[in-house]
Design a protein around this motif. Structure first.
Motif, PDB file in Angstrom:
ATOM      1  N   PRO A   8      11.063 101.683  30.437  1.00  0.00           N
ATOM      2  CA  PRO A   8      10.220 100.739  31.164  1.00  0.00           C
ATOM      3  C   PRO A   8      10.336 100.925  32.665  1.00  0.00           C
ATOM      4  O   PRO A   8      11.339 101.419  33.166  1.00  0.00           O
ATOM      5  N   ALA A   9       9.304 100.486  33.359  1.00  0.00           N
ATOM      6  CA  ALA A   9       9.235 100.730  34.807  1.00  0.00           C
ATOM      7  C   ALA A   9      10.003  99.677  35.579  1.00  0.00           C
ATOM      8  O   ALA A   9       9.453  98.942  36.378  1.00  0.00           O
ATOM      9  N   CYS A  10      11.303  99.592  35.321  1.00  0.00           N
ATOM     10  CA  CYS A  10      12.139  98.625  36.026  1.00  0.00           C
ATOM     11  C   CYS A  10      12.723  99.204  37.294  1.00  0.00           C
ATOM     12  O   CYS A  10      13.156  98.467  38.166  1.00  0.00           O
ATOM     13  N   PHE A  11      12.764 100.534  37.370  1.00  0.00           N
ATOM     14  CA  PHE A  11      13.365 101.194  38.510  1.00  0.00           C
ATOM     15  C   PHE A  11      12.356 102.100  39.182  1.00  0.00           C
ATOM     16  O   PHE A  11      11.405 102.565  38.562  1.00  0.00           O
ATOM     17  N   SER A  12      12.623 102.392  40.421  1.00  0.00           N
ATOM     18  CA  SER A  12      11.819 103.382  41.119  1.00  0.00           C
ATOM     19  C   SER A  12      12.162 104.759  40.585  1.00  0.00           C
ATOM     20  O   SER A  12      13.148 104.956  39.888  1.00  0.00           O
ATOM     21  N   SER A  13      11.359 105.768  40.952  1.00  0.00           N
ATOM     22  CA  SER A  13      11.654 107.130  40.514  1.00  0.00           C
ATOM     23  C   SER A  13      12.996 107.593  41.033  1.00  0.00           C
ATOM     24  O   SER A  13      13.700 108.360  40.405  1.00  0.00           O
ATOM     25  N   PHE A 254      16.903  96.394  27.218  1.00  0.00           N
ATOM     26  CA  PHE A 254      16.318  95.094  26.923  1.00  0.00           C
ATOM     27  C   PHE A 254      15.504  94.653  28.137  1.00  0.00           C
ATOM     28  O   PHE A 254      16.050  94.456  29.219  1.00  0.00           O
ATOM     29  N   ASN A 255      14.206  94.506  27.942  1.00  0.00           N
ATOM     30  CA  ASN A 255      13.283  94.234  29.036  1.00  0.00           C
ATOM     31  C   ASN A 255      12.466  92.979  28.733  1.00  0.00           C
ATOM     32  O   ASN A 255      11.617  92.989  27.842  1.00  0.00           O
ATOM     33  N   PRO A 256      12.722  91.865  29.436  1.00  0.00           N
ATOM     34  CA  PRO A 256      11.936  90.647  29.193  1.00  0.00           C
ATOM     35  C   PRO A 256      10.453  90.869  29.437  1.00  0.00           C
ATOM     36  O   PRO A 256      10.061  91.571  30.368  1.00  0.00           O
ATOM     37  N   ILE A 257       9.640  90.282  28.574  1.00  0.00           N
ATOM     38  CA  ILE A 257       8.191  90.329  28.721  1.00  0.00           C
ATOM     39  C   ILE A 257       7.767  89.111  29.516  1.00  0.00           C
ATOM     40  O   ILE A 257       8.056  87.983  29.123  1.00  0.00           O
ATOM     41  N   PRO A 258       7.100  89.287  30.666  1.00  0.00           N
ATOM     42  CA  PRO A 258       6.732  88.126  31.494  1.00  0.00           C
ATOM     43  C   PRO A 258       5.823  87.180  30.730  1.00  0.00           C
ATOM     44  O   PRO A 258       4.950  87.591  29.966  1.00  0.00           O
ATOM     45  N   ARG A 274      10.814  92.410  36.248  1.00  0.00           N
ATOM     46  CA  ARG A 274      11.436  93.608  36.800  1.00  0.00           C
ATOM     47  C   ARG A 274      12.824  93.832  36.224  1.00  0.00           C
ATOM     48  O   ARG A 274      13.396  94.898  36.385  1.00  0.00           O
ATOM     49  N   PHE A 275      13.396  92.828  35.587  1.00  0.00           N
ATOM     50  CA  PHE A 275      14.777  92.945  35.125  1.00  0.00           C
ATOM     51  C   PHE A 275      14.882  93.825  33.883  1.00  0.00           C
ATOM     52  O   PHE A 275      14.034  93.769  32.989  1.00  0.00           O
ATOM     53  N   CYS A 276      15.934  94.643  33.841  1.00  0.00           N
ATOM     54  CA  CYS A 276      16.268  95.423  32.647  1.00  0.00           C
ATOM     55  C   CYS A 276      17.772  95.377  32.427  1.00  0.00           C
ATOM     56  O   CYS A 276      18.544  95.463  33.389  1.00  0.00           O
ATOM     57  N   LEU A 277      18.167  95.261  31.165  1.00  0.00           N
ATOM     58  CA  LEU A 277      19.550  95.473  30.776  1.00  0.00           C
ATOM     59  C   LEU A 277      19.638  96.846  30.129  1.00  0.00           C
ATOM     60  O   LEU A 277      18.949  97.128  29.146  1.00  0.00           O
ATOM     61  N   PHE A 278      20.471  97.733  30.704  1.00  0.00           N
ATOM     62  CA  PHE A 278      20.744  99.042  30.125  1.00  0.00           C
ATOM     63  C   PHE A 278      22.134  98.975  29.489  1.00  0.00           C
ATOM     64  O   PHE A 278      23.128  98.778  30.199  1.00  0.00           O
ATOM     65  N   LEU A 279      22.204  99.112  28.184  1.00  0.00           N
ATOM     66  CA  LEU A 279      23.471  99.055  27.476  1.00  0.00           C
ATOM     67  C   LEU A 279      23.809 100.441  26.935  1.00  0.00           C
ATOM     68  O   LEU A 279      23.119 100.961  26.054  1.00  0.00           O
ATOM     69  N   TYR A 280      24.875 101.044  27.481  1.00  0.00           N
ATOM     70  CA  TYR A 280      25.364 102.330  27.010  1.00  0.00           C
ATOM     71  C   TYR A 280      26.526 102.047  26.047  1.00  0.00           C
ATOM     72  O   TYR A 280      27.605 101.605  26.480  1.00  0.00           O
TER      73      TYR A 280
END
Length: 285
Positions: A8-13, A254-258, A274-280
């Motif tokens: 998902p587009a939570c971060f810039s390139s 995990f990316n909340p849907i607005p 814009r929030f994302c949880l990245f779980l490794y």
């Protein structure tokens, strides 16, 4: 319905370019790591502040870094919390960002970690610039303002992302707020990779949210689910779990849907798209 995975587009390139090296370095170190990225105004500019907690058998570590003017260079400080160095559990450090002094003030003397990487309660970490507390973490807020003698910032920081590296054999758990104004949710990931039909289960607050059978063919995918009245998009990539040996990680996003809440119900809305949880999730034998 399971679809092919897309980040998902939570971060810039620029953020995407930094990501691939991070799992490799963490995997080699064997440290549990939690990295939270906030956006706020500091030294006259809108910047990203990254707060990182790490834990191994010998110490807890805390580091704070601030995005530089070109978006790549960072300024910051590190604190090592060794059990035999009691005095380091309270103190301050400073660094300079574009000519402005940034102070990091912390009190972790009574912090309760409960065996986790990030403290649960009884602590504060304050980032101060130009007599404003631009970011304040922890539950001892009154003590933080009293210690720093500074006022709260007029701009409320926004949590942009959270990356967690956790180690285990089969089950991986964490607690997260999908919205800063919301409540904590318990997230559990479990994979039964024994036999010919491995199964992946993701539970939120004890309830099954995602179940993927025939994982050897569906090792990447995504699914939209509901958490209460709010939507959440879940992505997974467990290729390395199934087809590599030694320490290897599965990635879960995990990316909340607005949503657009009814009047008077804004507190419970997952309004930060814009929030994302990245779980490794690192599997160890």
């Amino acid at each position: 319905m399971h679809d092919s995975m897309g980040i998902p587009a939570c971060f810039s390139s620029r953020d995407h370019q930094r990501q691939p090296d991070e799992p490799t370095s963490v995997g080699r170190s064997g440290q549990s790591v939690i990295k939270s990225v906030y956006q706020t105004k500091l030294a006259g500019e809108c910047r990203l502040i990254t707060v990182t907690w790490c834990r191994n058998l010998l110490l807890h570590g805390l580091s704070v870094s601030v995005q530089g003017p070109d978006g790549d260079e960072h300024y910051g400080c590190k604190v090592e919390l060794k059990p035999w160095y009691f005095w380091r559990k309270q103190g301050s450090k400073h660094f300079i960002v574009d000519g402005a002094t940034v102070d990091v003030v912390w009190d972790l003397k009574a912090a309760k970690f409960n065996g986790e990487t990030e403290p649960r309660s009884d602590y504060y970490v304050a980032i101060v610039c130009k007599e404003e507390v631009v970011l304040l973490l922890g539950d001892q807020k009154k003590d933080a303002y009293r210690k720093t003698g500074c006022r709260p910032s007029l701009i409320e920081p926004m949590l942009i992302s959270r990356r967690e590296h956790i180690f285990g054999k089969r089950k991986f758990t964490t607690r997260v707020k999908f919205n800063e104004k919301g409540t904590f949710h318990d997230v559990a990931v479990e994979c039964n990779s024994d036999g010919i039909d491995p199964v992946l289960e993701i539970r939120i607050n004890g309830k099954q949210a995602v179940k993927v059978k025939h994982l050897q063919w569906k090792f990447r995918g995504n699914e939209s689910i509901n958490v209460g009245k709010n939507g959440l998009q879940v992505f997974w990539d467990v290729h390395d779990w199934l087809f590599r040996s030694g320490p290897r990680h599965g990635l879960f996003i995990f990316n909340p849907i607005p949503s657009f809440p009814a009047p008077g119900d804004s507190e419970n809305a997952m309004d930060s798209s814009r929030f994302c949880l990245f779980l490794y999730a690192w599997k160890v034998e």
